[in-house]
Design a protein around this motif. Structure first.
Motif, PDB file in Angstrom:
ATOM      1  N   ALA A 263      44.037  31.507   0.380  1.00 42.95           N
ATOM      2  CA  ALA A 263      43.116  30.866   1.227  1.00 42.95           C
ATOM      3  C   ALA A 263      41.674  31.188   0.456  1.00 42.95           C
ATOM      4  CB  ALA A 263      42.898  32.955   1.458  1.00 42.95           C
ATOM      5  N   ILE A 264      41.383  30.874   0.567  1.00 38.01           N
ATOM      6  CA  ILE A 264      39.212  30.359   0.066  1.00 38.01           C
ATOM      7  C   ILE A 264      39.002  31.748   0.434  1.00 38.01           C
ATOM      8  CG2 ILE A 264      37.425  29.359  -0.013  1.00 38.01           C
ATOM      9  CD1 ILE A 264      39.543  27.508  -1.227  1.00 38.01           C
ATOM     10  N   VAL A 265      38.425  32.742  -0.437  1.00 38.43           N
ATOM     11  CA  VAL A 265      37.355  33.850   0.288  1.00 38.43           C
ATOM     12  C   VAL A 265      36.339  33.697  -0.773  1.00 38.43           C
ATOM     13  CG1 VAL A 265      37.775  36.503  -0.062  1.00 38.43           C
ATOM     14  CG2 VAL A 265      39.547  35.803   0.633  1.00 38.43           C
ATOM     15  N   MET A 266      35.079  33.954   0.171  1.00 36.28           N
ATOM     16  CA  MET A 266      33.792  33.586  -0.711  1.00 36.28           C
ATOM     17  C   MET A 266      33.425  35.562  -1.261  1.00 36.28           C
ATOM     18  SD  MET A 266      31.268  32.639  -2.021  1.00 36.28           S
ATOM     19  CE  MET A 266      31.820  30.485  -1.536  1.00 36.28           C
ATOM     20  N   VAL A 267      32.873  35.838  -2.630  1.00 38.51           N
ATOM     21  CA  VAL A 267      32.780  36.631  -2.784  1.00 38.51           C
ATOM     22  C   VAL A 267      31.094  36.556  -3.439  1.00 38.51           C
ATOM     23  CG1 VAL A 267      33.287  38.810  -4.962  1.00 38.51           C
ATOM     24  CG2 VAL A 267      34.396  37.204  -3.798  1.00 38.51           C
ATOM     25  N   LEU A 268      30.390  37.644  -3.233  1.00 38.42           N
ATOM     26  CA  LEU A 268      29.027  37.571  -3.533  1.00 38.42           C
ATOM     27  C   LEU A 268      28.605  39.136  -4.089  1.00 38.42           C
ATOM     28  CD1 LEU A 268      26.850  37.084   0.007  1.00 38.42           C
ATOM     29  CD2 LEU A 268      28.499  35.227  -1.779  1.00 38.42           C
ATOM     30  N   ASP A 269      28.235  38.087  -5.332  1.00 40.17           N
ATOM     31  CA  ASP A 269      27.814  39.602  -6.523  1.00 40.17           C
ATOM     32  C   ASP A 269      26.408  39.675  -6.255  1.00 40.17           C
ATOM     33  OD1 ASP A 269      27.616  41.617  -8.488  1.00 40.17           O
ATOM     34  OD2 ASP A 269      28.615  39.765  -9.771  1.00 40.17           O
ATOM     35  N   GLY A 270      25.810  40.280  -6.051  1.00 35.91           N
ATOM     36  CA  GLY A 270      24.362  41.202  -6.141  1.00 35.91           C
ATOM     37  C   GLY A 270      23.606  39.586  -5.411  1.00 35.91           C
ATOM     38  N   VAL A 271      23.704  38.604  -4.397  1.00 33.99           N
ATOM     39  CA  VAL A 271      22.674  37.938  -3.853  1.00 33.99           C
ATOM     40  C   VAL A 271      21.675  38.877  -3.135  1.00 33.99           C
ATOM     41  CG1 VAL A 271      22.574  36.150  -2.206  1.00 33.99           C
ATOM     42  CG2 VAL A 271      24.532  35.982  -3.590  1.00 33.99           C
ATOM     43  N   GLN A 272      20.866  38.516  -3.049  1.00 37.64           N
ATOM     44  CA  GLN A 272      19.872  39.868  -2.592  1.00 37.64           C
ATOM     45  C   GLN A 272      18.692  38.239  -1.541  1.00 37.64           C
ATOM     46  OE1 GLN A 272      17.560  40.780  -5.902  1.00 37.64           O
ATOM     47  NE2 GLN A 272      18.299  42.222  -6.480  1.00 37.64           N
ATOM     48  N   ASP A 273      19.209  38.205  -1.168  1.00 37.02           N
ATOM     49  CA  ASP A 273      18.112  37.424   0.007  1.00 37.02           C
ATOM     50  C   ASP A 273      19.072  37.114   1.492  1.00 37.02           C
ATOM     51  OD1 ASP A 273      15.722  35.289   0.805  1.00 37.02           O
ATOM     52  OD2 ASP A 273      17.863  34.644   1.050  1.00 37.02           O
TER      53      ASP A 273
ATOM     54  N   GLY B 216      37.470  34.476   4.946  1.00 34.37           N
ATOM     55  CA  GLY B 216      36.702  35.936   4.499  1.00 34.37           C
ATOM     56  C   GLY B 216      35.243  35.981   3.540  1.00 34.37           C
ATOM     57  N   ILE B 217      34.472  36.990   4.020  1.00 37.48           N
ATOM     58  CA  ILE B 217      34.142  37.094   2.613  1.00 37.48           C
ATOM     59  C   ILE B 217      33.583  38.618   2.443  1.00 37.48           C
ATOM     60  CG2 ILE B 217      31.089  36.965   2.083  1.00 37.48           C
ATOM     61  CD1 ILE B 217      31.624  35.618   4.703  1.00 37.48           C
ATOM     62  N   VAL B 218      33.259  38.487   0.760  1.00 38.40           N
ATOM     63  CA  VAL B 218      33.149  39.824  -0.162  1.00 38.40           C
ATOM     64  C   VAL B 218      32.487  39.590  -0.044  1.00 38.40           C
ATOM     65  CG1 VAL B 218      34.326  41.687  -1.992  1.00 38.40           C
ATOM     66  CG2 VAL B 218      35.732  39.604  -0.798  1.00 38.40           C
ATOM     67  N   LEU B 219      31.658  40.540   0.409  1.00 43.78           N
ATOM     68  CA  LEU B 219      29.889  41.114  -0.019  1.00 43.78           C
ATOM     69  C   LEU B 219      29.929  42.664  -1.343  1.00 43.78           C
ATOM     70  CD1 LEU B 219      27.857  39.725   1.421  1.00 43.78           C
ATOM     71  CD2 LEU B 219      27.346  41.733   2.773  1.00 43.78           C
ATOM     72  N   GLY B 220      29.726  42.263  -2.487  1.00 46.10           N
ATOM     73  CA  GLY B 220      29.249  43.446  -2.990  1.00 46.10           C
ATOM     74  C   GLY B 220      28.172  44.210  -3.086  1.00 46.10           C
ATOM     75  N   LYS B 221      28.098  45.284  -3.874  1.00 49.90           N
ATOM     76  CA  LYS B 221      26.449  46.127  -3.583  1.00 49.90           C
ATOM     77  C   LYS B 221      25.942  45.577  -4.635  1.00 49.90           C
ATOM     78  CE  LYS B 221      29.357  50.535  -4.038  1.00 49.90           C
ATOM     79  NZ  LYS B 221      29.503  51.368  -4.813  1.00 49.90           N
ATOM     80  N   GLY B 222      24.597  45.280  -4.207  1.00 53.75           N
ATOM     81  CA  GLY B 222      23.619  44.985  -4.584  1.00 53.75           C
ATOM     82  C   GLY B 222      22.828  43.575  -3.707  1.00 53.75           C
ATOM     83  N   CYS B 223      24.045  43.133  -2.814  1.00 52.97           N
ATOM     84  CA  CYS B 223      23.374  42.152  -1.879  1.00 52.97           C
ATOM     85  C   CYS B 223      22.842  42.951  -0.547  1.00 52.97           C
ATOM     86  CB  CYS B 223      24.761  41.978  -1.065  1.00 52.97           C
ATOM     87  SG  CYS B 223      26.392  40.544  -2.948  1.00 52.97           S
ATOM     88  N   ALA B 224      22.510  41.747   0.318  1.00 58.26           N
ATOM     89  CA  ALA B 224      21.166  42.255   0.658  1.00 58.26           C
ATOM     90  C   ALA B 224      22.085  42.399   2.148  1.00 58.26           C
ATOM     91  CB  ALA B 224      20.445  41.013   1.751  1.00 58.26           C
ATOM     92  N   ASP B 225      21.186  43.111   3.023  1.00 57.09           N
ATOM     93  CA  ASP B 225      22.187  44.136   3.873  1.00 57.09           C
ATOM     94  C   ASP B 225      22.575  43.043   4.571  1.00 57.09           C
ATOM     95  OD1 ASP B 225      22.958  45.876   5.977  1.00 57.09           O
ATOM     96  OD2 ASP B 225      21.603  46.247   6.765  1.00 57.09           O
ATOM     97  N   LEU B 226      23.980  42.789   4.959  1.00 52.86           N
ATOM     98  CA  LEU B 226      24.956  42.098   6.201  1.00 52.86           C
ATOM     99  C   LEU B 226      24.386  42.188   7.596  1.00 52.86           C
ATOM    100  CD1 LEU B 226      26.901  39.996   7.128  1.00 52.86           C
ATOM    101  CD2 LEU B 226      28.853  42.703   7.217  1.00 52.86           C
ATOM    102  N   TYR B 227      23.793  43.731   8.190  1.00 55.43           N
ATOM    103  CA  TYR B 227      23.142  43.587   9.180  1.00 55.43           C
ATOM    104  C   TYR B 227      21.867  43.932   9.213  1.00 55.43           C
ATOM    105  CZ  TYR B 227      28.249  44.844   9.806  1.00 55.43           C
ATOM    106  OH  TYR B 227      29.605  44.984  10.267  1.00 55.43           O
ATOM    107  N   ASN B 228      21.073  43.686   8.465  1.00 54.55           N
ATOM    108  CA  ASN B 228      19.555  43.284   8.668  1.00 54.55           C
ATOM    109  C   ASN B 228      19.810  42.132   9.578  1.00 54.55           C
ATOM    110  OD1 ASN B 228      17.056  41.436   8.117  1.00 54.55           O
ATOM    111  ND2 ASN B 228      17.144  43.058   5.761  1.00 54.55           N
ATOM    112  N   PRO B 229      18.093  42.039  10.340  1.00 50.66           N
ATOM    113  CA  PRO B 229      17.918  41.306  11.069  1.00 50.66           C
ATOM    114  C   PRO B 229      18.115  39.693  10.989  1.00 50.66           C
ATOM    115  CG  PRO B 229      17.298  43.282  11.668  1.00 50.66           C
ATOM    116  CD  PRO B 229      17.846  43.305  10.686  1.00 50.66           C
TER     117      PRO B 229
END
Length: 264
Positions: A115-125, A143-156
């Motif tokens: 699989a291709i999976v995207m991992v975000l490490d501290g992407v804040q915007d 899929g996507i893995v959202l690491g700690k320090g990233c912008a909130d997934l559920y931010n409007p």
């Protein structure tokens, strides 16, 4: 059901979901507008309330999706004042929904062979996070893995930037220090970008899959993550720009992966 007062307890709870701490506490989030509500309905997410303008009624564009939806959403007509209190956009949308969060499982991502999976490490915007989720959806990533320090997934703002792709692609919110070693133990290849890399992203072989790691807009991937990444690729550029932003770099890699896997 009809609610006209902004002082109603239910309305106060809905409005509180504009704040991350309340989204985390209640494990719910708010989505605004016909398109996003339609995508949530079509994807069979767990919707608690669908809230609409009492004067305009349920938008006609949603009626077919509502008829096909198997969930137990409650429908609530509200005043314009309530819509304004509960929405983040400058011009209130005619409909919003309250949706229960859904976190993907690491085991489900690891089950996907090659699989291709995207991992975000501290992407804040939030715009970058949302755009990357949209690109992952469009390119067929699993899929996507959202690491700690990233912008909130559920931010409007994040949700709006996904344009509904949030409901199409599994997203795992997790600590990369735990998830990435577990993935490597299962044979997952980790690849990231580097200006010092010798291999072009167009020469790299994405056909056997891999987890693509994109780092913070200014600092790149963290030192801890860098120690786990085995492969680095360069995105060739001909102009004078020093680099691409996080969302653009992710999109280039995702679509090169798609090209190799489906068009070659």
């Amino acid at each position: 059901m009809e609610i006209l007062s902004t002082q109603n307890a239910r309305v106060k709870e809905w409005a509180s979901l504009l704040d991350k701490k309340h989204r985390d506490k209640l494990n719910k989030f708010i989505i605004e507008g016909i398109h996003l509500v339609s995508e949530a309905l079509r994807s069979d997410w767990d919707i608690q309330y669908i809230v609409y303008d009492t004067e305009k009624g349920i938008p006609a564009e949603l009626k077919e999706d509502i008829a096909a939806y198997d969930g137990g959403a409650q429908y609530v007509a509200v005043s314009q004042a309530v819509l304004e209190k509960c929405t983040d956009t400058r011009t209130p949308q005619p409909v919003f929904a309250i949706v229960h969060k859904r976190n993907a499982l690491l085991s489900s991502l690891l089950k996907e062979d090659s699989a291709i999976v995207m991992v975000l490490d501290g992407v804040q915007d939030p715009g970058n996070v949302g755009t990357i989720i949209r690109s992952a959806d469009a390119s067929g990533a699993k899929g996507i893995v959202l690491g700690k320090g990233c912008a909130d997934l559920y931010n409007p703002k994040t949700i709006r930037s996904t344009m509904g792709s949030l409901f199409h692609v599994p997203v795992l919110e997790a600590d990369l220090k735990e998830v990435l070693p577990a993935a490597k133990e299962q044979g997952v290849k980790l690849v990231s970008t580097s200006l010092q890399a010798e291999t072009s992203c167009y020469e790299y072989d994405f056909r056997s899959g891999g987890w693509i790691v994109i780092g913070n807009e200014g600092k790149g991937i963290s030192a801890e993550t860098a120690e786990l990444v085995e492969e680095h690729v360069l995105i060739p550029m001909q102009g004078q720009a020093e680099s691409l932003n996080a969302a653009m770099a992710a999109t280039v890699l995702l679509f090169e992966g798609m090209r190799q896997r489906t068009l070659m």
